[in-house]
Design an enzyme around this catalytic site. Structure first.
Site, PDB file in Angstrom:
ATOM      1  N   ASP A  38      -7.792 -22.581 -32.207  1.00 43.04           N
ATOM      2  CA  ASP A  38      -8.380 -21.863 -31.081  1.00 43.04           C
ATOM      3  C   ASP A  38      -7.474 -20.687 -30.737  1.00 43.04           C
ATOM      4  O   ASP A  38      -6.260 -20.751 -30.925  1.00 43.04           O
ATOM      5  CB  ASP A  38      -8.496 -22.809 -29.871  1.00 43.04           C
ATOM      6  CG  ASP A  38      -9.547 -22.357 -28.885  1.00 43.04           C
ATOM      7  OD1 ASP A  38     -10.525 -23.084 -28.677  1.00 43.04           O
ATOM      8  OD2 ASP A  38      -9.396 -21.246 -28.318  1.00 43.04           O
ATOM      9  N   ASN A  95     -17.948 -20.780 -28.271  1.00 46.30           N
ATOM     10  CA  ASN A  95     -18.880 -20.609 -27.155  1.00 46.30           C
ATOM     11  C   ASN A  95     -20.010 -19.629 -27.495  1.00 46.30           C
ATOM     12  O   ASN A  95     -19.790 -18.630 -28.178  1.00 46.30           O
ATOM     13  CB  ASN A  95     -18.127 -20.160 -25.900  1.00 46.30           C
ATOM     14  CG  ASN A  95     -16.914 -19.318 -26.214  1.00 46.30           C
ATOM     15  OD1 ASN A  95     -16.252 -19.525 -27.220  1.00 46.30           O
ATOM     16  ND2 ASN A  95     -16.649 -18.341 -25.382  1.00 46.30           N
ATOM     17  N   PRO A  97     -22.452 -18.290 -24.903  1.00 47.49           N
ATOM     18  CA  PRO A  97     -23.083 -18.208 -23.575  1.00 47.49           C
ATOM     19  C   PRO A  97     -24.288 -17.270 -23.569  1.00 47.49           C
ATOM     20  O   PRO A  97     -24.504 -16.523 -24.536  1.00 47.49           O
ATOM     21  CB  PRO A  97     -21.968 -17.638 -22.701  1.00 47.49           C
ATOM     22  CG  PRO A  97     -21.109 -16.862 -23.645  1.00 47.49           C
ATOM     23  CD  PRO A  97     -21.190 -17.563 -24.966  1.00 47.49           C
ATOM     24  N   SER A 135     -21.891 -25.074 -33.161  1.00 48.02           N
ATOM     25  CA  SER A 135     -22.362 -24.573 -31.860  1.00 48.02           C
ATOM     26  C   SER A 135     -23.884 -24.487 -31.913  1.00 48.02           C
ATOM     27  O   SER A 135     -24.470 -24.308 -32.975  1.00 48.02           O
ATOM     28  CB  SER A 135     -21.844 -23.160 -31.586  1.00 48.02           C
ATOM     29  OG  SER A 135     -20.549 -22.968 -32.055  1.00 48.02           O
ATOM     30  N   GLU A 176     -21.868 -34.896 -22.379  1.00 49.67           N
ATOM     31  CA  GLU A 176     -20.557 -35.030 -21.770  1.00 49.67           C
ATOM     32  C   GLU A 176     -20.486 -36.321 -20.962  1.00 49.67           C
ATOM     33  O   GLU A 176     -21.471 -36.744 -20.364  1.00 49.67           O
ATOM     34  CB  GLU A 176     -20.270 -33.822 -20.890  1.00 49.67           C
ATOM     35  CG  GLU A 176     -19.965 -32.619 -21.745  1.00 49.67           C
ATOM     36  CD  GLU A 176     -19.771 -31.366 -20.926  1.00 49.67           C
ATOM     37  OE1 GLU A 176     -19.343 -31.469 -19.773  1.00 49.67           O
ATOM     38  OE2 GLU A 176     -20.068 -30.287 -21.457  1.00 49.67           O
ATOM     39  N   CYS A 283     -25.645 -26.569 -21.517  1.00 45.38           N
ATOM     40  CA  CYS A 283     -26.647 -26.464 -22.583  1.00 45.38           C
ATOM     41  C   CYS A 283     -28.080 -26.202 -22.138  1.00 45.38           C
ATOM     42  O   CYS A 283     -28.728 -25.287 -22.654  1.00 45.38           O
ATOM     43  CB  CYS A 283     -26.641 -27.739 -23.406  1.00 45.38           C
ATOM     44  SG  CYS A 283     -25.172 -27.888 -24.407  1.00 45.38           S
ATOM     45  N   PHE A 345     -21.342 -31.324 -12.765  1.00 42.17           N
ATOM     46  CA  PHE A 345     -22.801 -31.271 -12.960  1.00 42.17           C
ATOM     47  C   PHE A 345     -23.422 -32.647 -13.176  1.00 42.17           C
ATOM     48  O   PHE A 345     -24.634 -32.817 -13.086  1.00 42.17           O
ATOM     49  CB  PHE A 345     -23.183 -30.300 -14.081  1.00 42.17           C
ATOM     50  CG  PHE A 345     -22.996 -30.818 -15.485  1.00 42.17           C
ATOM     51  CD1 PHE A 345     -21.769 -30.748 -16.118  1.00 42.17           C
ATOM     52  CD2 PHE A 345     -24.075 -31.356 -16.186  1.00 42.17           C
ATOM     53  CE1 PHE A 345     -21.601 -31.221 -17.415  1.00 42.17           C
ATOM     54  CE2 PHE A 345     -23.921 -31.830 -17.488  1.00 42.17           C
ATOM     55  CZ  PHE A 345     -22.675 -31.766 -18.100  1.00 42.17           C
TER      56      PHE A 345
END
Ligand code: UDX
Ligand code: ADP
Length: 480
Positions: A38, A95, A97, A135, A176, A283, A345
């Protein structure tokens, strides 16, 4: 067919998906070296932290998996170039987005990080490399990746003549909070591609712990589209049950009874029917908006409109909850203290991306209330980032009892601080500790007449009522 043997994997992106997925692969395949790379040094350092409580992702069971493999065949680093060139297989797990500006802003996925990865792989890979989209990506992204990889051969000054690539799609279906369980006992593993050898090389990795009949092979585009469709269907179920929750409240029905009744139909099934403050997470909204964008792109405006409604109902549900809090508190919350229990969330995660708590808190702040926010796993900095507003205790002005109309918020480190002197407490995340609160002892701490707003339907209504508090519960029309 001779098998392509994999001894070294590189995963680009040590995020919510890349980290746990690679930890499980390393744990289950001790003969394969797994390097997770990363660009974010801080994140890599957190993955390498001796104290497993400091891993950058909170997932039940993740610490154990990491502790078994890290330092043996699981490595986290920033050495992108070296790890790509040593790898037989590269996972792209970065990612994607929603774009915030330019063409497709607000709907299309921003693919700049994926493209950057493809270019890095094209530059540094050696020999034959299997490149895997992990991804969630728009349909036909693999085409762009393939083109970039092919261009690696065209540079006459490079030694890339010996270099070749196969591109596969292998979307992740983990949720998650249950990521480790989802990875260890998946409902299915999906592999999309054209190159059978590459498909079997990846299937061989999963076969270390997943039965072969659960490994589905499809073409590239079906695999990419299945991921978007799965998330769209799941989100649609939540919008459907949430729309009916409002109907229950208006008519005297009870959403839990309705959910049980319809969920007993084996064609519908009992899962994913819990009404709540709307779906959040990184997502669902992103993927549906992406689907909407693609439908328009492929000339299917009716299909686009159909799916867009799922997101619209979700936004409506969040505003609806904020509005009804205001309505029940005599039409004004200006200067009133409202306690917020839960900011992530959903339960069992510290992730706040697209959390319904953000929109609901912002609406209440807009109405001038003083919010006191508690979440067992979300840090103060994260809430500050999401609300994008100064905290009350950051300023010199004391607004607690002011009627200026300007809202303010505070971070609370325990439930009592949230409840003390509050006019209302609003439960937004279904954390276990909120299910069994002792309302008898909490009620006297509140300013009367006080309310409990239970947007997750988890508290014991009778106990709340017996303690002298008013209660609103999602989808419960019993007061009609
Ligand atoms: C989701 C998908 O489940 C997963 O397969 C995909 O890979 C990524 O997106 P995640 O976002 O982690 O996973 O969470 P999920 O458990 O699906 O919940 C999403 C949102 O829906 C949460 O805000 C949750 O509270 C809400 N939800 C879920 C409900 O409101 N009611 C339900 O019955 C289920
Ligand atoms: P997800 O939820 O899909 O895992 P995250 O945002 O949690 O997404 O993680 C994606 C990670 O990918 C981030 O830590 C980011 O720093 C990393 N990343 C993005 N682009 C690159 C790149 N080109 N090389 C290495 N890492 C990257």
């Amino acid at each position: 067919m001779e098998n392509f043997s994999v001894s070294s994997i590189c995963c680009i992106g040590a995020g919510y998906v890349g980290g746990p997925t690679m930890a499980v692969i390393a744990d289950r395949c001790p003969e394969i070296q797994v390097n997770v790379v990363d660009l974010n040094e801080e994140r890599v350092a957190a993955w390498n932290d001796k104290n497993l409580q400091n891993l950058p992702v909170y997932e039940p069971g993740l610490d154990l998996v990491v502790s078994r493999a890290r330092g043996k065949n699981l490595h986290f680093s920033t050495q992108v170039e070296r790890c790509i060139s040593n790898a037989d297989m590269v996972f792209i797990s970065v990612n994607t987005p929603t774009k915030t500006k330019g063409l497709g802003a607000g709907q299309a996925s921003d693919l700049r990080w994926v493209e950057a990865c493809a270019r890095q792989v094209a530059k540094y890979a050696k020999g034959h490399t299997i490149v895997i989209e992990k991804s969630t990506l728009p349909v036909r992204t693999a085409e762009a990746i393939q083109k970039i990889l092919k261009s690696a051969h065209r540079n006459p000054s490079s030694d890339k003549a010996q270099c070749s690539f196969s591109v596969l799609s292998n979307p992740e279906f983990l949720a998650e909070g249950t990521a480790i369980n989802d990875l260890e006992t998946p409902d299915r593993v999906l592999i999309g591609g054209e190159d059978q050898k590459a498909i079997e090389a990846l299937a061989e990795i999963y076969r270390h712990w997943v039965p072969d009949e659960k490994i589905l092979r499809t073409n590239l585009w079906s695999s990419e589209l299945s991921k978007l469709t799965a998330n769209a269907f799941l989100a649609q179920r939540i919008s459907s049950i949430n729309s009916i929750s409002a109907f229950c409240e208006a008519t005297g029905a009870d959403i839990k009874e309705v959910a049980r009744a319809i969920g007993s139909d084996s064609r519908i099934g009992p899962k994913f029917l819990a009404a709540g403050p709307g779906f959040g997470g990184s997502c669902f909204q992103k993927d549906i908006l992406n689907l909407v964008y693609l439908c328009h792109h492929f000339g299917l405006p009716e299909v686009a409109e159909y799916w867009e409604r799922v997101v619209m109902i979700n936004n409506w549900q969040q505003h609806r909850i904020a509005r009804l809090v205001v309505k029940k508190l005599f039409g004004t919350v200006t200067g009133k203290k409202i306690g917020i229990l839960g900011f992530s969330f959903k339960a069992d995660t510290n992730d706040t991306r697209e959390s319904p708590a953000i929109r609901i808190a912002k609406d209440l702040l807009e109405e001038g209330s003083n919010l006191s926010i508690y979440d067992p796993k979300v840090e103060i900095e994260q809430i500050t980032h999401e609300l994008n507003l100064q905290r009350e205790d950051d300023t010199n002005t004391k607004k607690e009892t002011s009627l200026t109309g300007e809202g303010a918020w505070k971070y609370a480190s325990n439930i009592k601080d949230v409840i003390k002197d509050a006019d209302a407490v609003l439960i937004l995340t279904e954390w276990q500790e909120f299910r069994s609160l002792d309302w008898e002892s909490l009620a006297p701490l509140m300013r009367q007449p006080a309310w409990v707003f239970d947007s997750r339907g988890i508290v014991n209504t009778e106990q709340v009522k017996e303690s002298g508090l008013n209660i609103w519960k999602i989808g419960d029309g019993s007061d009609q």
